[in-house]
Design an enzyme around this catalytic site. Structure first.
Site, mmCIF file in Angstrom:
data_model
loop_
_atom_site.group_PDB
_atom_site.id
_atom_site.type_symbol
_atom_site.label_atom_id
_atom_site.label_comp_id
_atom_site.label_asym_id
_atom_site.label_seq_id
_atom_site.Cartn_x
_atom_site.Cartn_y
_atom_site.Cartn_z
ATOM 1 C CB SER A 149 14.372 12.644 -10.051
ATOM 2 O OG SER A 149 14.819 12.651 -11.425
ATOM 3 C CE1 TYR A 162 13.604 7.275 -9.913
ATOM 4 C CE2 TYR A 162 13.352 8.931 -11.709
ATOM 5 C CZ TYR A 162 14.200 8.362 -10.434
ATOM 6 O OH TYR A 162 15.250 9.075 -10.357
#
Ligand code: NAP
Length: 258
Positions: A149, A162
């Protein structure tokens, strides 16, 4: 007739994984559609692939659990006797999106188990099997693809776990690429930007605004199919002198601008 190449896609019942499964099936892979809970959605993905003339099977399993990872690999080999591509796509966002001063160990454990531990140990299992299959002449190469990501390098203080787990996927990709090149296994990272899916649905309005203001040079939401086409290209093996690469699928978000 030789058997088709086989791909495992984790988290393929919805979103980006679903698009990757459909794309790889269209490319001629038999696809294992892994999911956590959404049995009906996974079966629907399988049906769509079969209706288009492809082969697929749905396989439940938590990538964060060792026994489930082993079962995923075993199910694949029992059914198709080969494994060519693993796409580590399954992932969850930070639970509750809390500010890092309020972040919990529960969220940390869940996010790291799903987004980092699962991918690493699945790569380990898949690579061992790929090495055996290549040595036996069943396949000629293997590919491991990790979906990270832009959060690997763009800080969001309400999703610290995350961001950190995604950042670690880059080193994981380098380590595996280094270790496995001699074994004819290529390893890549695909780094999506803001993609329309259930994961981003709760923050849709925020990203609508940021995209309109020029968050990325290409001013639109990414679609799961954008990521799927990148995975397809890497899996095809045309980048044979490149391994450990990060492929950005982010509308140019990663470009620093003045
Ligand atoms: P999503 O729509 O929320 O779908 C998540 C998928 O992962 C579902 O298929 C889900 O299965 C599965 N899953 C969740 N936990 C799992 C587990 N422990 N074991 C196995 N499967 C599990 O997510 P997405 O937006 O498509 O994201 C896919 C990947 O892309 C993630 O790694 C995410 O971090 C990454 N990514 C997304 C974006 C974005 O903007 N959407 C941007 C960059 C990177 P069930 O259906 O059974 O729950």
């Amino acid at each position: 007739m030789s058997s088709p190449p086989v791909a495992i896609v984790t988290g393929a019942s919805r979103g980006i994984g679903r698009a990757i499964a459909g794309q790889l099936a269209a490319d001629g892979y038999a696809v294992v559609v892994n999911y956590l809970r959404n049995h009906d959605a996974a079966e629907q993905v399988v049906r769509e692939i079969q209706q288009a003339g492809g082969s697929a099977l749905a396989a439940a399993g938590n990538v964060g659990a060792a026994a489930d990872r082993q079962r995923l690999i075993d199910t694949t080999l029992d059914r198709w006797h080969r494994l060519d591509v693993l796409v580590n796509n399954a992932g969850i966002t930070s639970q509750g999106r809390r500010d890092l001063l309020e972040a919990t160990e529960e969220s940390w454990d869940l996010v790291f188990d799903t987004n980092l531990k699962g991918p690493f140990f699945l790569c380990q299992l898949a690579a061992r099997k790929m090495i055996e299959l290549i040595a036996a002449g069943v396949t000629s190469r293997g590919t491991l693809i990790n979906i990270s990501s832009i959060s690997a390098y763009a800080a969001s203080t309400n999703r610290a776990d995350y961001c950190m787990a995604k950042a670690a996927l880059q080193m994981m990709t380098w380590l595996l690429a280094d270790r496995l090149a001699e074994q004819r296994i290529w390893v890549y990272e695909v780094c999506p930007g803001v993609i329309a899916s259930d994961m981003t649905a709760p923050v849709r309005e925020k990203y609508d605004r940021l995209i309109a203001e020029g968050l990325s040079p290409i001013r639109r939401w990414g679609q799961p199919e954008d990521v799927a086409r990148a995975v397809s290209m890497l899996a095809a093996g045309s980048l044979s002198f490149s391994t450990g690469e990060r492929l950005n699928v982010d509308g140019g978000f990663h470009i620093r601008r003045l």
